[in-house]
Design a protein around this motif. Structure first.
Motif, PDB file in Angstrom:
ATOM      1  N   THR A 150       0.823  -1.221   0.000  1.00 47.77           N
ATOM      2  CA  THR A 150       0.000   0.000   0.000  1.00 47.77           C
ATOM      3  C   THR A 150       0.851   1.262   0.000  1.00 47.77           C
ATOM      4  OG1 THR A 150      -0.158   0.165   2.420  1.00 47.77           O
ATOM      5  CG2 THR A 150      -1.853  -1.151   1.283  1.00 47.77           C
ATOM      6  N   TYR A 155      -1.904   4.257   0.531  1.00 45.81           N
ATOM      7  CA  TYR A 155      -1.734   4.728   1.902  1.00 45.81           C
ATOM      8  C   TYR A 155      -1.101   6.117   1.944  1.00 45.81           C
ATOM      9  CZ  TYR A 155      -1.276   4.217   6.979  1.00 45.81           C
ATOM     10  OH  TYR A 155      -1.391   4.377   8.341  1.00 45.81           O
ATOM     11  N   SER A 184      -7.882   4.325   3.309  1.00 40.97           N
ATOM     12  CA  SER A 184      -6.568   4.774   3.779  1.00 40.97           C
ATOM     13  C   SER A 184      -6.678   6.140   4.435  1.00 40.97           C
ATOM     14  CB  SER A 184      -5.584   4.834   2.599  1.00 40.97           C
ATOM     15  OG  SER A 184      -5.350   3.548   2.061  1.00 40.97           O
ATOM     16  N   SER A 312       0.600   0.254  12.025  1.00 42.24           N
ATOM     17  CA  SER A 312      -0.383   0.478  10.964  1.00 42.24           C
ATOM     18  C   SER A 312      -0.554  -0.793  10.157  1.00 42.24           C
ATOM     19  CB  SER A 312       0.073   1.616  10.031  1.00 42.24           C
ATOM     20  OG  SER A 312       0.192   2.830  10.723  1.00 42.24           O
ATOM     21  N   PRO A 314      -2.398  -1.020   6.863  1.00 44.05           N
ATOM     22  CA  PRO A 314      -3.178  -0.552   5.715  1.00 44.05           C
ATOM     23  C   PRO A 314      -3.475  -1.632   4.689  1.00 44.05           C
ATOM     24  CG  PRO A 314      -0.896   0.140   5.514  1.00 44.05           C
ATOM     25  CD  PRO A 314      -1.044  -0.424   6.890  1.00 44.05           C
TER      26      PRO A 314
END
Length: 348
Positions: A150, A155, A184, A312, A314
């Motif tokens: 991503t 992202y 995102s 994170s 994503p």
């Protein structure tokens, strides 16, 4: 080697193509391990972009460096890397100002250079300033591929939208769009400390559920005037100061201007298609319109650290994984909105 080729509307397929080679001392060759189908690829797939049949396609990929030019020294053979959706030289006035998307010597995969991301090998110009090493360059764990992929586009793009919107802690934001970029942006809004995140999306239950899972507080599945009215009801008529537009259609822009309060900001990162904007409307209500193409390379190192640290995730925007030779099915799934985003596995 094999790469995905656009044959015409609703027709993409893997074809045998010439293998790329080093043509400039600042080049690198990357053996692709994972690639993605982007929502913007669907404009090409549907025949709505100025892409000629026979062109390569795809701009999101990660893999391993297998060869470099004589002047490439920041990335080395064997390094695992992620490529942003646009390459850049890192030296021009725009790159130095943090706007790598406007690099005077940069370009897009499959356009300014022949190779594109949905294929087995890619020649990367300005490899040192374009590619981002994954950690120390070691092969990433298989479970992290989706998250790392991503970083090529969606992202950073969602993050760019939130940054340009001026969103900060305790702010409320409306995100228009429930695709990978919109989701995102939801994650980025939460990272920025948003107090309330409202998503305007479709009636697909899977998208609603994922939006709520990644941080949305509310999900509105009606459009146009009905969506504007629901935001008015939620905010008791105050509307919101920050709007993130992630679609790029006339309807999405009209809705964005309908839900933003006077003095607010609309940040758009959806690739616009046949959109007309009335400057007088912005003028009369002191609305700031900002956003644009994301300088992904600038955001990637920070977001890479978050992903590698496990802060994170994503990669949840990928809801289907297929091998490269089933790329036609991947495009069908996204075109029919049966998948939010498809990951293509390449090689081993």
């Amino acid at each position: 080697m094999h790469a995905v080729v656009f044959n015409g509307p609703h027709d993409v397929a893997v074809r045998e193509v010439a293998e790329p080679r080093i043509t400039d001392p600042m080049d690198a060759l990357v053996a692709v391990r994972a690639a993605a189908v982007c929502g913007s690829d669907l404009w090409t797939y549907r025949g709505m972009a100025s892409v000629a049949p026979g062109a390569r396609i795809g701009h999101e990929f990660l893999g391993q460096v297998v060869d470099t030019g004589s002047l490439t020294d920041q990335v080395r053979v064997g390094d695992w890397v992620v490529a942003p959706f646009r390459y850049s030289d890192g030296q021009c006035e725009y790159c130095r100002a943090g706007l790598t998307s406007s690099c005077t010597h940069g370009g897009f995969w499959g356009r300014e250079v022949l190779d594109a991301g949905q294929g087995e090998l890619v020649r990367v110009p300005f490899a040192d300033s374009t590619l981002v090493r994954i950690g120390d360059g070691d092969e990433p764990d298989e479970s992290m591929l989706a998250d790392l992929l991503t970083l090529s586009d969606v992202y950073p793009t969602g993050t760019h939208a939130v940054v340009k919107a001026g969103l900060d802690a305790y702010s409320s934001v409306v995100v228009i769009g429930d695709g990978a970029v919109g989701l995102s942006a939801v994650m980025a809004a939460r990272r920025a400390g948003a107090d309330e995140v409202i998503v305007l999306g479709s009636a697909h239950p899977d998208r609603r559920q994922l939006a709520l899972t990644v941080g949305a507080d509310r999900f509105i599945s009606v459009r146009g005037a009905d969506a504007v009215q629901q935001v008015a009801d939620i905010t008791h008529g105050a509307m919101v100061s920050h709007v993130v537009e992630c679609v790029g259609t006339q309807g999405s822009f009209d809705t964005a201007f309908g839900v933003v309060r006077d003095g607010g900001t609309v940040s758009y990162v959806g690739l616009p298609h046949q959109v007309s904007i009335d400057p007088a409307r912005l003028f009369m209500h002191n609305i700031t319109l900002t956003g644009g193409m994301c300088p992904a390379r600038v955001y990637m190192p920070l977001l890479m650290d978050e992903v590698l640290a496990g802060r994170s995730h994503p990669g949840r925007v990928f809801t289907a994984t297929l091998p490269l030779d089933r790329v036609g099915r991947a495009y069908e799934l996204m075109d029919r909105r049966e998948s939010i985003k498809c990951l293509l596995t390449v090689g081993a």
